[in-house]
Write an enzyme that holds these catalytic residues in place. Sequence first.
Site, PDB file in Angstrom:
ATOM      1  N   ARG A 184     -12.681  34.080  24.781  1.00 37.10           N
ATOM      2  CA  ARG A 184     -11.404  34.305  25.470  1.00 37.10           C
ATOM      3  C   ARG A 184     -10.230  34.192  24.503  1.00 37.10           C
ATOM      4  O   ARG A 184      -9.292  35.003  24.545  1.00 37.10           O
ATOM      5  CB  ARG A 184     -11.219  33.298  26.611  1.00 37.10           C
ATOM      6  CG  ARG A 184     -12.268  33.433  27.709  1.00 37.10           C
ATOM      7  CD  ARG A 184     -11.978  32.478  28.838  1.00 37.10           C
ATOM      8  NE  ARG A 184     -11.719  31.149  28.353  1.00 37.10           N
ATOM      9  CZ  ARG A 184     -11.001  30.227  28.993  1.00 37.10           C
ATOM     10  NH1 ARG A 184     -10.459  30.504  30.142  1.00 37.10           N
ATOM     11  NH2 ARG A 184     -10.830  29.025  28.488  1.00 37.10           N
TER      12      ARG A 184
ATOM     13  N   GLY B   8      -9.685  18.180  30.357  1.00 40.40           N
ATOM     14  CA  GLY B   8      -8.710  19.268  30.324  1.00 40.40           C
ATOM     15  C   GLY B   8      -9.327  20.649  30.381  1.00 40.40           C
ATOM     16  O   GLY B   8      -8.680  21.636  30.014  1.00 40.40           O
TER      17      GLY B   8
ATOM     18  N   VAL C  39      -7.966   7.706  42.029  1.00 41.63           N
ATOM     19  CA  VAL C  39      -8.444   7.905  40.663  1.00 41.63           C
ATOM     20  C   VAL C  39      -9.877   7.409  40.561  1.00 41.63           C
ATOM     21  O   VAL C  39     -10.152   6.213  40.708  1.00 41.63           O
ATOM     22  CB  VAL C  39      -7.552   7.163  39.648  1.00 41.63           C
ATOM     23  CG1 VAL C  39      -8.056   7.405  38.225  1.00 41.63           C
ATOM     24  CG2 VAL C  39      -6.093   7.595  39.780  1.00 41.63           C
TER      25      VAL C  39
ATOM     26  N   ASN D 253     -10.393  22.315  33.135  1.00 44.10           N
ATOM     27  CA  ASN D 253     -10.270  22.937  34.447  1.00 44.10           C
ATOM     28  C   ASN D 253      -9.661  24.343  34.363  1.00 44.10           C
ATOM     29  O   ASN D 253      -8.733  24.571  33.587  1.00 44.10           O
ATOM     30  CB  ASN D 253      -9.409  22.046  35.347  1.00 44.10           C
ATOM     31  CG  ASN D 253      -9.259  22.605  36.741  1.00 44.10           C
ATOM     32  OD1 ASN D 253      -8.287  23.282  37.037  1.00 44.10           O
ATOM     33  ND2 ASN D 253     -10.217  22.334  37.605  1.00 44.10           N
TER      34      ASN D 253
ATOM     35  N   THR E  72     -15.666  15.874  31.496  1.00 42.14           N
ATOM     36  CA  THR E  72     -16.033  14.483  31.758  1.00 42.14           C
ATOM     37  C   THR E  72     -16.739  14.326  33.096  1.00 42.14           C
ATOM     38  O   THR E  72     -16.625  15.176  33.993  1.00 42.14           O
ATOM     39  CB  THR E  72     -14.784  13.588  31.771  1.00 42.14           C
ATOM     40  OG1 THR E  72     -13.950  13.968  32.888  1.00 42.14           O
ATOM     41  CG2 THR E  72     -13.997  13.711  30.475  1.00 42.14           C
TER      42      THR E  72
ATOM     43  N   HIS F 235     -16.709  19.428  26.440  1.00 45.13           N
ATOM     44  CA  HIS F 235     -15.367  18.844  26.488  1.00 45.13           C
ATOM     45  C   HIS F 235     -15.000  18.245  27.845  1.00 45.13           C
ATOM     46  O   HIS F 235     -13.947  17.622  27.965  1.00 45.13           O
ATOM     47  CB  HIS F 235     -14.325  19.909  26.117  1.00 45.13           C
ATOM     48  CG  HIS F 235     -14.513  20.482  24.749  1.00 45.13           C
ATOM     49  ND1 HIS F 235     -14.153  19.808  23.610  1.00 45.13           N
ATOM     50  CD2 HIS F 235     -15.066  21.653  24.341  1.00 45.13           C
ATOM     51  CE1 HIS F 235     -14.458  20.549  22.545  1.00 45.13           C
ATOM     52  NE2 HIS F 235     -15.014  21.665  22.956  1.00 45.13           N
TER      53      HIS F 235
ATOM     54  N   TYR G 242     -21.799  34.949  39.228  1.00 45.55           N
ATOM     55  CA  TYR G 242     -20.764  34.549  38.278  1.00 45.55           C
ATOM     56  C   TYR G 242     -20.248  35.812  37.591  1.00 45.55           C
ATOM     57  O   TYR G 242     -20.981  36.468  36.842  1.00 45.55           O
ATOM     58  CB  TYR G 242     -21.390  33.597  37.265  1.00 45.55           C
ATOM     59  CG  TYR G 242     -20.447  32.820  36.379  1.00 45.55           C
ATOM     60  CD1 TYR G 242     -20.280  31.452  36.567  1.00 45.55           C
ATOM     61  CD2 TYR G 242     -19.767  33.424  35.334  1.00 45.55           C
ATOM     62  CE1 TYR G 242     -19.456  30.715  35.748  1.00 45.55           C
ATOM     63  CE2 TYR G 242     -18.929  32.688  34.513  1.00 45.55           C
ATOM     64  CZ  TYR G 242     -18.773  31.340  34.716  1.00 45.55           C
ATOM     65  OH  TYR G 242     -17.948  30.619  33.892  1.00 45.55           O
TER      66      TYR G 242
ATOM     67  N   PHE H 261     -19.437  21.689  29.211  1.00 45.77           N
ATOM     68  CA  PHE H 261     -20.100  20.425  28.902  1.00 45.77           C
ATOM     69  C   PHE H 261     -19.539  19.713  27.669  1.00 45.77           C
ATOM     70  O   PHE H 261     -19.342  18.501  27.678  1.00 45.77           O
ATOM     71  CB  PHE H 261     -21.594  20.691  28.710  1.00 45.77           C
ATOM     72  CG  PHE H 261     -22.392  19.532  28.181  1.00 45.77           C
ATOM     73  CD1 PHE H 261     -22.767  18.494  29.018  1.00 45.77           C
ATOM     74  CD2 PHE H 261     -22.771  19.480  26.841  1.00 45.77           C
ATOM     75  CE1 PHE H 261     -23.511  17.419  28.543  1.00 45.77           C
ATOM     76  CE2 PHE H 261     -23.514  18.413  26.354  1.00 45.77           C
ATOM     77  CZ  PHE H 261     -23.889  17.381  27.205  1.00 45.77           C
TER      78      PHE H 261
ATOM     79  N   GLY I 186      -9.238  14.387  32.686  1.00 43.71           N
ATOM     80  CA  GLY I 186     -10.513  14.120  32.026  1.00 43.71           C
ATOM     81  C   GLY I 186     -10.561  14.785  30.672  1.00 43.71           C
ATOM     82  O   GLY I 186      -9.978  14.321  29.707  1.00 43.71           O
TER      83      GLY I 186
END
Length: 555
Positions: free
Chosen positions: A413, A139, A273, A141, A210, A208, A474, A206, A137
């Site tokens: 980061r 990328g 997919v 992740n 999908t 970047h 978090y 958000f 999507g």
Amino acid sequence: MTGVKHMKWWGWGDEGIAFDHRDKPEFAPFVERAIGLDVSTATVPVPAFDELDLPASRADEAFHAQLTDIVGGEHVHTDAMARVVHTFGKSIRDLLRVRSGTLSRTPDVVVYPADEQQVQRIVELAVSADAVVIPFGGGTNISGSLEPAVDEERVVISLDLGRLNRVLEIDEVSGLARVQAGIQGPDLERELSRRGWTLGHFPDSFTHSTLGGWIATRSSGMQSDKYGDIADIVRGLRMVRPNGVVVVRPVPSASTGPSIREMILGSEGRLGVITEATVHVHRVPPVRVVLGYLFPTWDAGLAAMREIAESDASPSVTRVSDARETAFSFATRTRSKGIQSVGTSVLMKVLQRRGWDLDEICLSFIGYEGEASHVRYEKKLVRRIVRRHGGILVGKGPGALYDRKKFDTPYIRDFLLDRGAAGDVSETAAPWSRLRQLYDTTMAAAGKAYEDIGVQGWIMCHLSHSYHSGACLYFTFAFVHDDQPVKQYDQVKSAIQQAFVDSGGTLSHHHAVGVEHSAWLAQDVSPEGVELVRALFDGADPNRNFNPDKIIPPA
């Protein structure tokens, strides 16, 4: 050219955009206190792209020609840049490896289908040739859901869904929209808002990520308290498999055996997919506001969030940071002048006179949406709860800043990596009754891990999503690494993850399993639960053509 947007190969986000600390006077001193890092100069340059050591593509001319016949030559790529961009996601482990200059396994070919029919033909070709298909999507992740296995000897196809990027239909009577899976967050919201609608799903990634990626990883967004997680938002699905398309119709509820919809949600490309989804959409609210609050302690903030979750109020955002993250937030403020600077100073003095320990202050953001009368009602309810727990309202300013900067944090980061430091995140969810114990256990585990590897480390936390029975915590952690950064990262990350499951939390609230978290799956869902999932994957994909080894480790 494909026309599909991608992030830079070596870090987060767009080329030319980076975190800049020079207008934030408190940032450098904070980082030096927290992890002993001097941020004044970058010491670890990004390697030149042509210095990367890439394996040769295993896609031969005949296979390349077959793919070209399906999508056209301009949409089949075996060049180095395309393959590197599609190798990893954007976890610290991913970024450390790609910056090291050596990639032991990359996709062999990147393909950009234009529609579901082309996806079907590619899938059928891949299965007949015993190739591997990894859906891609945006990328973003961070759990290792995208990378090919190092020992994978078959041809690996990265199937980029970026050209499937349209809102196909809006059912205004039902509040449903049919949307192609490759659409990125900003494009989706732009198209919906043009027609007066919103999805209301705003994960950190958000800008970047999908729709298909959100579904495949069971994403959660910053406003999920109101709009639900992606599992609540998605009602219908279309997923391509070798012999056809799985179609889940968008009915409001059904009793049709085990839920096919739920099987696909969070499946990370292992079943097929995803090409399209039908999702809940909502009219753009006439009023939207995020207000800032301060609590005297972390316990007070947690108690207030729990009471808000139990109340008649239904805010879009309920977030509270612990004292450590609050200090970090204050350190990232830009230089303030005049009335704003004086106001902050006066407020701190007032709180001190009230007996607050300024080192224990916790910053909270609570969001409201809807008709003006509804927003006023909810703000009133929340104000009473906040006051009962000793908190105070500090106005729209902090909330407006949070709203503007909420998607920028990942750039920090890269800033740290440029200076020899690693920073990453881990999140979990647990019942309210276990939340504080989980927090304490995790903070102690991270501290012990830092001690064991001999570094000055930092960890901080916020509560980001509230539910009837519990909430998401978090955690963000950082440290200056040595010449074995991945090994050190593994030790810290593992300690945090083990603390989650030992304390009754889940291994992940919304970042998925991938390969990063699969070691804890049996402890989370039970060994027999793992076997059920394994049986599903083995039955649906016996030759392991769809993103193998994700979620379930190899037997």
